[in-house]
Scaffold this motif. Structure first.
Motif, PDB file in Angstrom:
ATOM      1  N   GLY A 125      39.794-133.956  58.920  1.00  0.00           N
ATOM      2  CA  GLY A 125      39.904-133.387  57.585  1.00  0.00           C
ATOM      3  C   GLY A 125      41.078-132.426  57.500  1.00  0.00           C
ATOM      4  N   THR A 126      41.365-131.750  58.596  1.00  0.00           N
ATOM      5  CA  THR A 126      42.504-130.831  58.633  1.00  0.00           C
ATOM      6  C   THR A 126      43.801-131.574  58.334  1.00  0.00           C
ATOM      7  OG1 THR A 126      41.488-129.282  60.176  1.00  0.00           O
ATOM      8  CG2 THR A 126      43.876-129.384  60.202  1.00  0.00           C
ATOM      9  N   HIS A 153      39.309-125.287  54.368  1.00  0.00           N
ATOM     10  CA  HIS A 153      39.878-126.640  54.224  1.00  0.00           C
ATOM     11  C   HIS A 153      40.487-127.125  55.528  1.00  0.00           C
ATOM     12  CE1 HIS A 153      39.321-126.357  49.874  1.00  0.00           C
ATOM     13  NE2 HIS A 153      39.938-125.194  49.886  1.00  0.00           N
ATOM     14  N   ASN A 226      31.562-124.532  52.243  1.00  0.00           N
ATOM     15  CA  ASN A 226      31.607-123.613  53.387  1.00  0.00           C
ATOM     16  C   ASN A 226      31.503-122.161  52.960  1.00  0.00           C
ATOM     17  OD1 ASN A 226      32.179-125.515  55.679  1.00  0.00           O
ATOM     18  ND2 ASN A 226      33.826-126.056  54.289  1.00  0.00           N
ATOM     19  N   ASP A 254      38.903-131.341  47.655  1.00  0.00           N
ATOM     20  CA  ASP A 254      38.562-131.497  49.067  1.00  0.00           C
ATOM     21  C   ASP A 254      37.103-131.916  49.166  1.00  0.00           C
ATOM     22  OD1 ASP A 254      38.094-131.381  51.737  1.00  0.00           O
ATOM     23  OD2 ASP A 254      38.801-129.326  52.029  1.00  0.00           O
ATOM     24  N   ILE A 257      33.276-132.496  52.884  1.00  0.00           N
ATOM     25  CA  ILE A 257      31.807-132.410  52.958  1.00  0.00           C
ATOM     26  C   ILE A 257      31.160-132.982  51.699  1.00  0.00           C
ATOM     27  CG2 ILE A 257      29.810-130.874  53.020  1.00  0.00           C
ATOM     28  CD1 ILE A 257      31.264-129.032  54.865  1.00  0.00           C
ATOM     29  N   LYS A 281      34.571-136.346  57.867  1.00  0.00           N
ATOM     30  CA  LYS A 281      33.142-136.362  58.222  1.00  0.00           C
ATOM     31  C   LYS A 281      32.468-137.726  58.027  1.00  0.00           C
ATOM     32  CE  LYS A 281      32.918-131.455  57.916  1.00  0.00           C
ATOM     33  NZ  LYS A 281      32.886-130.707  59.155  1.00  0.00           N
TER      34      LYS A 281
HETATM   35  C1  LIG Z   1      35.735-128.837  53.099  1.00  0.00           C
HETATM   36  C2  LIG Z   1      36.406-129.086  54.416  1.00  0.00           C
HETATM   37  N1  LIG Z   1      37.707-129.415  54.444  1.00  0.00           N
HETATM   38  C3  LIG Z   1      38.336-129.682  55.597  1.00  0.00           C
HETATM   39  C4  LIG Z   1      37.684-129.609  56.798  1.00  0.00           C
HETATM   40  C5  LIG Z   1      38.395-129.900  58.077  1.00  0.00           C
HETATM   41  O1  LIG Z   1      37.938-131.074  58.642  1.00  0.00           O
HETATM   42  P1  LIG Z   1      38.058-131.322  60.231  1.00  0.00           P
HETATM   43  O2  LIG Z   1      37.103-130.408  60.909  1.00  0.00           O
HETATM   44  O3  LIG Z   1      37.739-132.782  60.384  1.00  0.00           O
HETATM   45  O4  LIG Z   1      39.484-131.017  60.586  1.00  0.00           O
HETATM   46  C6  LIG Z   1      36.326-129.266  56.824  1.00  0.00           C
HETATM   47  C7  LIG Z   1      35.590-129.164  58.109  1.00  0.00           C
HETATM   48  O5  LIG Z   1      34.511-128.646  58.202  1.00  0.00           O
HETATM   49  C8  LIG Z   1      35.680-128.991  55.605  1.00  0.00           C
HETATM   50  O6  LIG Z   1      34.387-128.632  55.590  1.00  0.00           O
END
Ligand SMILES: Cc1ncc(COP(=O)(O)O)c(C=O)c1O
Length: 441
Positions: A125-126, A153, A226, A254, A257, A281
């Motif tokens: 997600g990053t 994020h 989060n 985003d 989740i 995810k």
């Molecule tokens: C809303 C949101 N964006 C981005 C991310 C980042 O995803 P990743 O942990 O796969 O890098 C997360 C991870 O928890 C998230 O909750």
């Protein structure tokens, strides 16, 4: 029970994990590769998971309401996903080029989420939000990103601003300051990130009007997954859409989740059409994944045909066949009926917790949407990240540890998720365990 007593019970149940942690600290800082999952004195080590349950290195069983931070929507090792992974793995783990599995998962996502006309995969997600932010800057020719206070994020520089911590130094609620969430952020980032207050349409409009000429995009987790699971108040997202459209600012939703909250993600639930969307995810079925997509004219920056892309996105394991096949098998299981069942589990849990809090007159609340929930330890009206901060700052940790000691796993910050592998009895087990934890805390 005091924190010390909860910790003493935890350490007495987890000697094998302590031994593994001691070996780990010799070779990793803090013995760990994942800050989110660490807690003092050491996290327990997982041995296996099946359905709604996990077992640790000492053989202790717990019901898993964490689900690898909301990724495991079908529970652990769902047979159809495991079968798909095994079949694909036997014919090669990764290749220097695309496979059909990637096309199939992309088709499924674009069908579910109409705003996503075209998309690309990443490994996290990053990386998805990093690419979406870069894309918005390229498309608009503007440098700045606007994000909401308290929203997470991922862990690239652009979004490690005003995420969590003590909010005393965060400035006026209606004009929040950008606060670094990490050492090592270059000052240029803080100059180029505009922080917005969640659920305050007037303040957001004012800030965005002032900064408009410089702002490429607003990144928004529509449910603040989060930061307390705080859905947008009536009219908030339409106001955001109006002001951004007027100024040519893109909206990146985003859904890393929140996608799990409906067949077509939170944007379907909320009736909202963003310019770009990020995923992660659940779409990887338990394997590392991310994706970003949206308007075809914007995504065209990544099109490598005719003279090469204007944005290059490499990634040795992007769209690897094992992840793609796990994603396809998972989305196949996520039918509208499955989503209705997930909603029912979430409602049962939130209802049970709300009744417990009312009956015991505890200062607490439970928020959530669909299968997601969040335990709050404040009586304040919950509107934004600042309002979620508990007076007793230690209580969330005591509850987390207390639940661990009582056979329940959730996240340390208060976020939890039901999975399709759960029964009503599992949900009731959560509520009963929480009752015991609160009685001694
Ligand atoms: C809303 C949101 N964006 C981005 C991310 C980042 O995803 P990743 O942990 O796969 O890098 C997360 C991870 O928890 C998230 O909750």
């Amino acid at each position: 029970m005091s924190l010390d007593k909860e910790l003493a019970e935890y350490t007495s149940k987890t000697p094998r994990s302590r031994a593994l942690h001691e070996e780990a600290v010799a070779v990793m800082p803090g013995g760990n590769s994942r800050t989110t999952t660490f807690f003092d004195p050491y996290p327990f080590y997982f041995q296996r998971g099946q359905g709604a349950h996990v077992w640790d290195a000492d053989g202790v069983e717990r019901v898993d309401f964490n689900g690898n931070y909301t990724s495991l929507i079908l529970g652990h090792a769902p047979p159809d996903v495991v079968k798909a992974v095994q079949a694909v793995a036997e014919s090669g783990l990764s290749f220097p080029g695309p496979t059909e599995h990637e096309v199939r998962l992309a088709e499924m996502l674009t069908r579910r989420v109409p705003s996503v006309e075209s998309l690309r995969f990443t490994n996290s997600g990053t990386e998805a939000t990093m690419n979406a932010v870069r894309l918005a800057r390229a498309f608009t020719g503007r440098p700045k990103l606007a994000k909401f206070e308290g929203a997470f994020h991922g862990t690239h520089d652009w979004v490690m601003v005003s995420v969590s911590g003590d909010t005393k130094a965060w400035g006026n609620r209606r004009r929040p300051k950008p606060i670094p969430w990490s050492a090592g952020l270059p000052p240029a980032i803080l100059k180029n990130v505009v922080v917005l207050p969640w659920n305050d349409p007037d303040a957001c409009t004012e800030i965005l009007e002032r900064e408009a000429a410089q702002v490429a995009a607003v990144i928004v987790d529509p449910l603040m997954c989060n930061a307390g699971l705080l859905p947008p108040v009536e009219g908030f997202l339409p106001r955001l859409r109006e002001v951004t459209e007027r100024h040519g600012i893109l909206i990146i939703m985003d859904e890393v989740i929140s996608f799990r909250t409906a067949w077509g993600g939170a944007q379907e639930r909320l009736g909202f059409r963003p310019d770009l969307t990020t995923f992660g995810k659940v779409i990887g079925g338990g394997l590392p994944v991310g994706a970003f997509g949206g308007r075809r004219d914007v995504m065209a920056f990544y099109d490598p045909r005719k003279g090469g892309p204007r944005i290059s996105q490499g990634g040795t394991f992007n769209a690897n066949p094992v992840t793609m096949a796990a994603g396809v098998a998972t989305l196949n299981a996520l039918t509208p009926e499955a989503h209705a069942r997930l909603d029912a589990l979430g409602e049962r849990l939130r209802g049970g917790v709300a009744r417990l809090l009312a009956n015991t007159r505890r200062r607490g609340q439970v928020t959530g949407v669909g299968s997601l929930f969040w335990l709050h330890w404040t009586a304040e009206p919950l509107t934004d990240y600042r309002s979620t901060r508990p007076k007793d700052a230690e209580l969330p940790l005591r509850v987390f540890l207390g639940l661990l000691n009582d056979g329940i796993l959730m996240t340390q910050r208060g976020l939890g998720a039901c999975s399709l592998a759960m029964t009503d009895d599992d949900v009731d087990r959560f509520v009963n365990a929480l009752a015991r934890v609160l009685a001694r805390n």
